[in-house]
Design an enzyme around this catalytic site. Sequence first.
Site, PDB file in Angstrom:
ATOM      1  N   GLU A  44      50.238  78.516  61.398  1.00 21.53           N
ATOM      2  CA  GLU A  44      51.585  78.625  61.963  1.00 21.53           C
ATOM      3  C   GLU A  44      52.646  78.728  60.874  1.00 21.53           C
ATOM      4  O   GLU A  44      52.368  78.527  59.681  1.00 21.53           O
ATOM      5  CB  GLU A  44      51.845  77.419  62.879  1.00 21.53           C
ATOM      6  CG  GLU A  44      50.901  77.421  64.071  1.00 21.53           C
ATOM      7  CD  GLU A  44      51.203  76.361  65.109  1.00 21.53           C
ATOM      8  OE1 GLU A  44      51.963  75.408  64.810  1.00 21.53           O
ATOM      9  OE2 GLU A  44      50.671  76.490  66.229  1.00 21.53           O
ATOM     10  N   CYS A  53      46.963  83.930  64.584  1.00 26.78           N
ATOM     11  CA  CYS A  53      45.973  83.247  65.429  1.00 26.78           C
ATOM     12  C   CYS A  53      44.618  83.164  64.722  1.00 26.78           C
ATOM     13  O   CYS A  53      44.315  83.932  63.806  1.00 26.78           O
ATOM     14  CB  CYS A  53      45.780  84.003  66.726  1.00 26.78           C
ATOM     15  SG  CYS A  53      47.175  83.965  67.841  1.00 26.78           S
ATOM     16  N   GLU A  55      41.654  84.025  65.802  1.00 27.45           N
ATOM     17  CA  GLU A  55      40.805  85.216  65.945  1.00 27.45           C
ATOM     18  C   GLU A  55      41.162  86.272  64.905  1.00 27.45           C
ATOM     19  O   GLU A  55      40.288  86.889  64.283  1.00 27.45           O
ATOM     20  CB  GLU A  55      40.972  85.830  67.347  1.00 27.45           C
ATOM     21  CG  GLU A  55      40.555  84.920  68.481  1.00 27.45           C
ATOM     22  CD  GLU A  55      41.710  84.085  69.021  1.00 27.45           C
ATOM     23  OE1 GLU A  55      42.524  83.567  68.217  1.00 27.45           O
ATOM     24  OE2 GLU A  55      41.790  83.936  70.246  1.00 27.45           O
ATOM     25  N   CYS A  90      44.797  85.774  72.763  1.00 29.79           N
ATOM     26  CA  CYS A  90      46.114  86.260  73.187  1.00 29.79           C
ATOM     27  C   CYS A  90      46.120  87.798  73.171  1.00 29.79           C
ATOM     28  O   CYS A  90      45.177  88.439  72.680  1.00 29.79           O
ATOM     29  CB  CYS A  90      47.210  85.706  72.283  1.00 29.79           C
ATOM     30  SG  CYS A  90      47.354  86.580  70.706  1.00 29.79           S
ATOM     31  N   CYS A  93      45.711  89.468  69.698  1.00 27.72           N
ATOM     32  CA  CYS A  93      44.324  89.348  69.198  1.00 27.72           C
ATOM     33  C   CYS A  93      43.386  90.285  69.953  1.00 27.72           C
ATOM     34  O   CYS A  93      42.458  90.850  69.379  1.00 27.72           O
ATOM     35  CB  CYS A  93      43.840  87.907  69.298  1.00 27.72           C
ATOM     36  SG  CYS A  93      44.635  86.829  68.102  1.00 27.72           S
TER      37      CYS A  93
HETATM   38  N1  THU Z   1      46.521  80.665  69.212  1.00 23.39           N
HETATM   39  C1  THU Z   1      45.396  81.145  68.609  1.00 23.39           C
HETATM   40  O1  THU Z   1      45.097  80.820  67.459  1.00 23.39           O
HETATM   41  N2  THU Z   1      44.604  82.011  69.305  1.00 23.39           N
HETATM   42  C2  THU Z   1      44.870  82.422  70.581  1.00 23.39           C
HETATM   43  O2  THU Z   1      44.225  83.331  71.081  1.00 23.39           O
HETATM   44  C3  THU Z   1      45.925  81.774  71.349  1.00 23.39           C
HETATM   45  C4  THU Z   1      46.948  81.050  70.544  1.00 23.39           C
HETATM   46  C5  THU Z   1      47.386  79.746  68.466  1.00 23.39           C
HETATM   47  C6  THU Z   1      48.703  80.333  68.055  1.00 23.39           C
HETATM   48  C7  THU Z   1      49.551  79.081  67.897  1.00 23.39           C
HETATM   49  O3  THU Z   1      49.365  78.568  66.586  1.00 23.39           O
HETATM   50  C8  THU Z   1      48.962  78.097  68.888  1.00 23.39           C
HETATM   51  O4  THU Z   1      47.698  78.612  69.258  1.00 23.39           O
HETATM   52  C9  THU Z   1      49.802  77.898  70.126  1.00 23.39           C
HETATM   53  O5  THU Z   1      50.095  79.106  70.733  1.00 23.39           O
END
Ligand code: THU
Length: 131
Positions: A44, A53, A55, A90, A93
């Site tokens: 983040e 993310c 993935e 998401c 991704c």
């Molecule tokens: N996040 C992921 O790492 N992968 C996903 O497919 C969904 C969201 C993370 C992004 C962010 O750091 C946290 O989850 C909250 O959205």
Amino acid sequence: MTDYDLIELAKQASENSYSPYSKFKVGAALLCRDGTVFLGCNVENVSFGATNCAERTAIFSAIINGHREFSKIAVVGMSDGKIKDFTPPCGICRQVLKEFCGSDFSIILFDGKNTKTLTMDEITPNWFSEF
Ligand code: THU
């Protein structure tokens, strides 16, 4: 490499998550066709849009290491140290996975008790592919 082995690696990857804002630790384990595994976690940023993310971290790590043939990815999300639900990729991704993964690629999710396997076709209907 069983699906449970891959889930276990995704859990380990989530331990390195940098997620001070959401406190949601996501881990991914990407299995290449040759058996190599690349891990990813969410990273983040105080400027939220700069977040990467789990993935995409795994995919980009594989690409920079010369791997482009993938068979499956396991993804887990932890809050308060526990997996409480499935964490499907998401939209961004999904688009990135679609760039490199064909119809036979599997997305393995785990909610702490059960697994759920999705196909690329299920997660990317009507995807953007031409310009
Ligand atoms: N996040 C992921 O790492 N992968 C996903 O497919 C969904 C969201 C993370 C992004 C962010 O750091 C946290 O989850 C909250 O959205």
